[in-house]
Motif scaffolding. Structure first.
Motif, PDB file in Angstrom:
ATOM      1  N   ARG A   2      -5.387  20.825  83.041  1.00 25.74           N
ATOM      2  CA  ARG A   2      -6.723  20.239  83.016  1.00 25.74           C
ATOM      3  C   ARG A   2      -7.282  20.163  84.437  1.00 25.74           C
ATOM      4  NH1 ARG A   2      -7.519  14.926  79.909  1.00 25.74           N
ATOM      5  NH2 ARG A   2      -9.571  15.842  79.553  1.00 25.74           N
ATOM      6  N   ILE A   3      -8.517  20.613  84.591  1.00 28.91           N
ATOM      7  CA  ILE A   3      -9.166  20.638  85.897  1.00 28.91           C
ATOM      8  C   ILE A   3     -10.522  19.951  85.798  1.00 28.91           C
ATOM      9  CG2 ILE A   3     -10.141  22.136  87.701  1.00 28.91           C
ATOM     10  CD1 ILE A   3      -8.040  24.235  86.893  1.00 28.91           C
ATOM     11  N   ALA A   4     -10.775  19.007  86.712  1.00 29.42           N
ATOM     12  CA  ALA A   4     -12.063  18.310  86.743  1.00 29.42           C
ATOM     13  C   ALA A   4     -13.039  19.094  87.602  1.00 29.42           C
ATOM     14  CB  ALA A   4     -11.889  16.900  87.296  1.00 29.42           C
ATOM     15  N   VAL A   5     -14.252  19.254  87.094  1.00 30.19           N
ATOM     16  CA  VAL A   5     -15.307  19.967  87.812  1.00 30.19           C
ATOM     17  C   VAL A   5     -16.492  19.031  88.013  1.00 30.19           C
ATOM     18  CG1 VAL A   5     -16.905  21.914  87.766  1.00 30.19           C
ATOM     19  CG2 VAL A   5     -14.579  22.190  86.861  1.00 30.19           C
ATOM     20  N   ASP A   6     -16.915  18.898  89.255  1.00 25.49           N
ATOM     21  CA  ASP A   6     -18.097  18.099  89.584  1.00 25.49           C
ATOM     22  C   ASP A   6     -19.327  18.843  89.069  1.00 25.49           C
ATOM     23  OD1 ASP A   6     -20.166  16.660  90.703  1.00 25.49           O
ATOM     24  OD2 ASP A   6     -19.648  17.149  92.785  1.00 25.49           O
ATOM     25  N   HIS A  85      -8.178  12.766  88.889  1.00 27.74           N
ATOM     26  CA  HIS A  85      -7.020  13.425  89.495  1.00 27.74           C
ATOM     27  C   HIS A  85      -5.987  12.393  89.940  1.00 27.74           C
ATOM     28  CE1 HIS A  85      -4.535  16.297  91.332  1.00 27.74           C
ATOM     29  NE2 HIS A  85      -5.288  16.702  92.342  1.00 27.74           N
ATOM     30  N   LYS A  86      -6.461  11.333  90.547  1.00 29.00           N
ATOM     31  CA  LYS A  86      -5.563  10.284  91.025  1.00 29.00           C
ATOM     32  C   LYS A  86      -4.775   9.656  89.875  1.00 29.00           C
ATOM     33  CE  LYS A  86      -3.973   7.241  94.059  1.00 29.00           C
ATOM     34  NZ  LYS A  86      -3.085   7.636  95.165  1.00 29.00           N
ATOM     35  N   SER A  87      -5.425   9.481  88.738  1.00 35.62           N
ATOM     36  CA  SER A  87      -4.776   8.851  87.583  1.00 35.62           C
ATOM     37  C   SER A  87      -3.870   9.809  86.819  1.00 35.62           C
ATOM     38  CB  SER A  87      -5.841   8.290  86.629  1.00 35.62           C
ATOM     39  OG  SER A  87      -6.595   9.342  86.043  1.00 35.62           O
ATOM     40  N   GLY A  88      -3.907  11.100  87.186  1.00 30.26           N
ATOM     41  CA  GLY A  88      -3.059  12.074  86.519  1.00 30.26           C
ATOM     42  C   GLY A  88      -3.672  12.704  85.278  1.00 30.26           C
ATOM     43  N   GLU A  89      -4.940  12.380  85.013  1.00 31.33           N
ATOM     44  CA  GLU A  89      -5.603  12.943  83.830  1.00 31.33           C
ATOM     45  C   GLU A  89      -5.972  14.408  84.023  1.00 31.33           C
ATOM     46  OE1 GLU A  89      -8.530  10.207  81.898  1.00 31.33           O
ATOM     47  OE2 GLU A  89      -8.044   8.926  83.627  1.00 31.33           O
ATOM     48  N   GLY A 100     -18.805  17.365 103.175  1.00 34.39           N
ATOM     49  CA  GLY A 100     -18.377  16.200 103.942  1.00 34.39           C
ATOM     50  C   GLY A 100     -18.031  15.035 103.044  1.00 34.39           C
ATOM     51  N   ALA A 101     -18.865  14.820 102.021  1.00 32.15           N
ATOM     52  CA  ALA A 101     -18.595  13.749 101.061  1.00 32.15           C
ATOM     53  C   ALA A 101     -17.342  14.054 100.245  1.00 32.15           C
ATOM     54  CB  ALA A 101     -19.803  13.554 100.147  1.00 32.15           C
ATOM     55  N   ALA A 102     -17.156  15.318  99.889  1.00 34.25           N
ATOM     56  CA  ALA A 102     -15.973  15.706  99.123  1.00 34.25           C
ATOM     57  C   ALA A 102     -14.703  15.394  99.907  1.00 34.25           C
ATOM     58  CB  ALA A 102     -16.028  17.190  98.763  1.00 34.25           C
ATOM     59  N   MET A 103     -14.727  15.702 101.195  1.00 32.81           N
ATOM     60  CA  MET A 103     -13.566  15.409 102.031  1.00 32.81           C
ATOM     61  C   MET A 103     -13.348  13.904 102.153  1.00 32.81           C
ATOM     62  SD  MET A 103     -12.689  16.814 105.827  1.00 32.81           S
ATOM     63  CE  MET A 103     -11.222  16.243 106.710  1.00 32.81           C
ATOM     64  N   ALA A 104     -14.431  13.151 102.323  1.00 32.12           N
ATOM     65  CA  ALA A 104     -14.321  11.697 102.456  1.00 32.12           C
ATOM     66  C   ALA A 104     -13.762  11.065 101.181  1.00 32.12           C
ATOM     67  CB  ALA A 104     -15.687  11.101 102.786  1.00 32.12           C
ATOM     68  N   PHE A 105     -14.278  11.486 100.029  1.00 29.55           N
ATOM     69  CA  PHE A 105     -13.798  10.933  98.764  1.00 29.55           C
ATOM     70  C   PHE A 105     -12.361  11.360  98.482  1.00 29.55           C
ATOM     71  CE2 PHE A 105     -18.340  10.309  97.285  1.00 29.55           C
ATOM     72  CZ  PHE A 105     -18.229   8.922  97.183  1.00 29.55           C
ATOM     73  N   ALA A 106     -12.017  12.591  98.842  1.00 31.47           N
ATOM     74  CA  ALA A 106     -10.650  13.061  98.624  1.00 31.47           C
ATOM     75  C   ALA A 106      -9.655  12.211  99.410  1.00 31.47           C
ATOM     76  CB  ALA A 106     -10.529  14.532  99.017  1.00 31.47           C
ATOM     77  N   ILE A 107     -10.002  11.912 100.666  1.00 30.21           N
ATOM     78  CA  ILE A 107      -9.118  11.080 101.494  1.00 30.21           C
ATOM     79  C   ILE A 107      -9.080   9.657 100.959  1.00 30.21           C
ATOM     80  CG2 ILE A 107      -8.805  10.085 103.792  1.00 30.21           C
ATOM     81  CD1 ILE A 107     -10.092  12.642 104.934  1.00 30.21           C
ATOM     82  N   PHE A 108     -10.249   9.110 100.619  1.00 31.68           N
ATOM     83  CA  PHE A 108     -10.343   7.722 100.154  1.00 31.68           C
ATOM     84  C   PHE A 108      -9.643   7.529  98.808  1.00 31.68           C
ATOM     85  CE2 PHE A 108     -12.559   4.508  97.609  1.00 31.68           C
ATOM     86  CZ  PHE A 108     -12.441   3.381  98.420  1.00 31.68           C
ATOM     87  N   ASP A 285      -3.469  14.327  98.973  1.00 24.02           N
ATOM     88  CA  ASP A 285      -2.412  14.218  97.977  1.00 24.02           C
ATOM     89  C   ASP A 285      -2.917  14.693  96.605  1.00 24.02           C
ATOM     90  OD1 ASP A 285       0.052  13.693  96.906  1.00 24.02           O
ATOM     91  OD2 ASP A 285      -0.256  11.529  96.727  1.00 24.02           O
ATOM     92  N   GLY A 286      -3.248  15.962  96.550  1.00 24.81           N
ATOM     93  CA  GLY A 286      -3.758  16.549  95.322  1.00 24.81           C
ATOM     94  C   GLY A 286      -4.248  17.952  95.595  1.00 24.81           C
ATOM     95  N   VAL A 287      -4.833  18.571  94.583  1.00 27.32           N
ATOM     96  CA  VAL A 287      -5.405  19.914  94.748  1.00 27.32           C
ATOM     97  C   VAL A 287      -6.919  19.799  94.652  1.00 27.32           C
ATOM     98  CG1 VAL A 287      -5.575  22.240  93.795  1.00 27.32           C
ATOM     99  CG2 VAL A 287      -3.356  21.065  93.840  1.00 27.32           C
ATOM    100  N   CYS A 288      -7.589  20.122  95.739  1.00 28.74           N
ATOM    101  CA  CYS A 288      -9.049  19.999  95.812  1.00 28.74           C
ATOM    102  C   CYS A 288      -9.635  21.295  96.343  1.00 28.74           C
ATOM    103  CB  CYS A 288      -9.415  18.831  96.729  1.00 28.74           C
ATOM    104  SG  CYS A 288     -11.163  18.767  97.189  1.00 28.74           S
ATOM    105  N   ILE A 289     -10.577  21.866  95.600  1.00 34.22           N
ATOM    106  CA  ILE A 289     -11.255  23.086  96.025  1.00 34.22           C
ATOM    107  C   ILE A 289     -12.701  22.752  96.369  1.00 34.22           C
ATOM    108  CG2 ILE A 289     -11.919  25.443  95.430  1.00 34.22           C
ATOM    109  CD1 ILE A 289      -8.910  25.019  95.565  1.00 34.22           C
ATOM    110  N   ILE A 290     -13.087  23.067  97.607  1.00 37.89           N
ATOM    111  CA  ILE A 290     -14.457  22.869  98.062  1.00 37.89           C
ATOM    112  C   ILE A 290     -15.171  24.212  98.024  1.00 37.89           C
ATOM    113  CG2 ILE A 290     -15.896  22.239 100.037  1.00 37.89           C
ATOM    114  CD1 ILE A 290     -13.764  20.237 100.848  1.00 37.89           C
ATOM    115  N   CYS A 291     -16.266  24.262  97.285  1.00 34.58           N
ATOM    116  CA  CYS A 291     -16.989  25.519  97.083  1.00 34.58           C
ATOM    117  C   CYS A 291     -18.259  25.587  97.927  1.00 34.58           C
ATOM    118  CB  CYS A 291     -17.367  25.680  95.602  1.00 34.58           C
ATOM    119  SG  CYS A 291     -15.995  25.465  94.459  1.00 34.58           S
TER     120      CYS A 291
END
Length: 335
Positions: A2-6, A85-89, A100-108, A285-291
């Motif tokens: 399962r992959i989440a898409v913004d 992603h954090k919850s494992g869903e 920039g926001a994607a990176m900030a939210f990914a870290i947070f 701590d996850g897999v994040c793709i920035i497009c």
């Protein structure tokens, strides 16, 4: 998987985002969770197989300050995807929104892998012969310390080994010349650190080495790396337009194009960002793709497939293991 898409991120959201996601889910290549304003996404959903939606009306603007998004938009489509992603869903997140926001939210939300001070955006570049080269950081951290570049080298090395299958990747620091006397204070201090990491380190490399096959991993701070990325995109765009205009205005050029059509198509395929889809954010701590913000259906499809590949190849786990070894080495040196 399962992959989440913004669903609301990108210049052409939600239409192109939904279509790209749906092309993956329709073929059963991954189960997609579209996150965003359901009423705006629904008109473009024609097949619900392997596709679900999580509603949130809030989205991050493409030009919005990351700090503002982090403070005021924790319920945005972008961060909700990271929370899943954090919850494992879901096993990965893909977003064409504000990088920039994607990176900030990914870290947070996801946090950093232990041993990583600053995550890095790793872009893939075509080169002579087979395969690709990796450039990191391509814009995640503009003000770096030497230790950050050393960590980028380790993460890039792990990426090239685990995902690209390169045995003993060749790693270099992007500089203004190959000689050790070149560079600046940052690169010289980083050079001293990376030499001690036990990887296949070439030393300083130049911009041309990203494309001539000499290096597998090119390390840079995010400021220089992003400039290198944008110059590369600009040169590729110029070449396309130059040949297109020449072919349009010359009968002889059109005849030549017919003979070299397959070669031109192959060059276009290699230089087209949508063929890769996106760039991983290494170190979270996850897999994040920035497009790319201008991602179309094709780019989103390929970005999602890239995310799937990174999960299957164990990219996060490989970087985690590498950084654990790095921390152990640092402790030994401190004794």
């Amino acid at each position: 998987m399962r992959i989440a898409v913004d669903g609301m991120g990108g210049d052409f959201a939600p239409q192109e985002i939904v279509r790209g996601a749906q092309s993956v889910s329709r073929e059963g290549l991954a189960s997609i969770v579209l996150v965003g304003d359901e009423e705006k996404m629904k008109p473009f959903v024609t097949d619900h197989a392997n596709l679900t939606m999580v509603h949130t009306p809030v989205c991050v603007g493409m030009n919005e300050a990351p700090s503002n998004a982090l403070r005021k938009k924790k319920d945005s489509s972008m961060n909700r995807a990271f929370e899943l992603h954090k919850s494992g869903e879901v096993q990965a997140v893909v977003s064409a929104g504000n990088s920039g926001a994607a990176m900030a939210f990914a870290i947070f939300t996801l946090g950093r892998i232990p041993g990583v001070d600053r995550p890095a955006i790793a872009t893939l570049h075509p080169r002579m012969g087979e395969g690709v080269s990796i450039l990191l950081d391509a814009g995640g951290t503009v003000d770096c310390k030497p230790t950050h570049l050393a960590q980028f080298a380790l993460m890039g090395n792990a990426f090239a080994g685990s995902v690209l299958g390169i045995d003993s990747p060749k790693v270099g620091i992007l500089s203004n010349g190959e000689e050790e006397t070149k560079g600046n204070e940052l690169t010289r201090e980083a050079h001293s650190l990376i030499k001690e990491l036990g990887i296949n380190y070439l030393g300083y490399v130049e911009g041309t080495d990203m494309y001539n096959g000499r290096t597998d991993v090119v390390v840079s701070d995010g400021f220089v790396g992003n400039i290198a990325l944008k110059i590369s995109e600009g040169v590729a765009d110029f070449i396309f337009k130059f040949f297109k205009e020449g072919i349009r205005n010359s009968l002889k050029a059109r005849m030549g194009y017919l003979l070299l059509n397959d070669l031109f198509k192959e060059f276009q395929r290699k230089a087209d960002y949508s063929e890769t889809g996106g760039a991983p954010l290494l170190g979270v701590d996850g897999v994040c793709i920035i497009c790319h913000g201008k991602s179309n259906e094709k780019a989103m499809r390929n970005a999602i497939l890239l995310a799937r590949k990174f999960v299957e190849k164990g990219l996060k786990e490989s970087i985690n293991e590498t950084m654990q070894d790095y921390q152990s080495l640092q402790k030994v040196k401190e004794r």
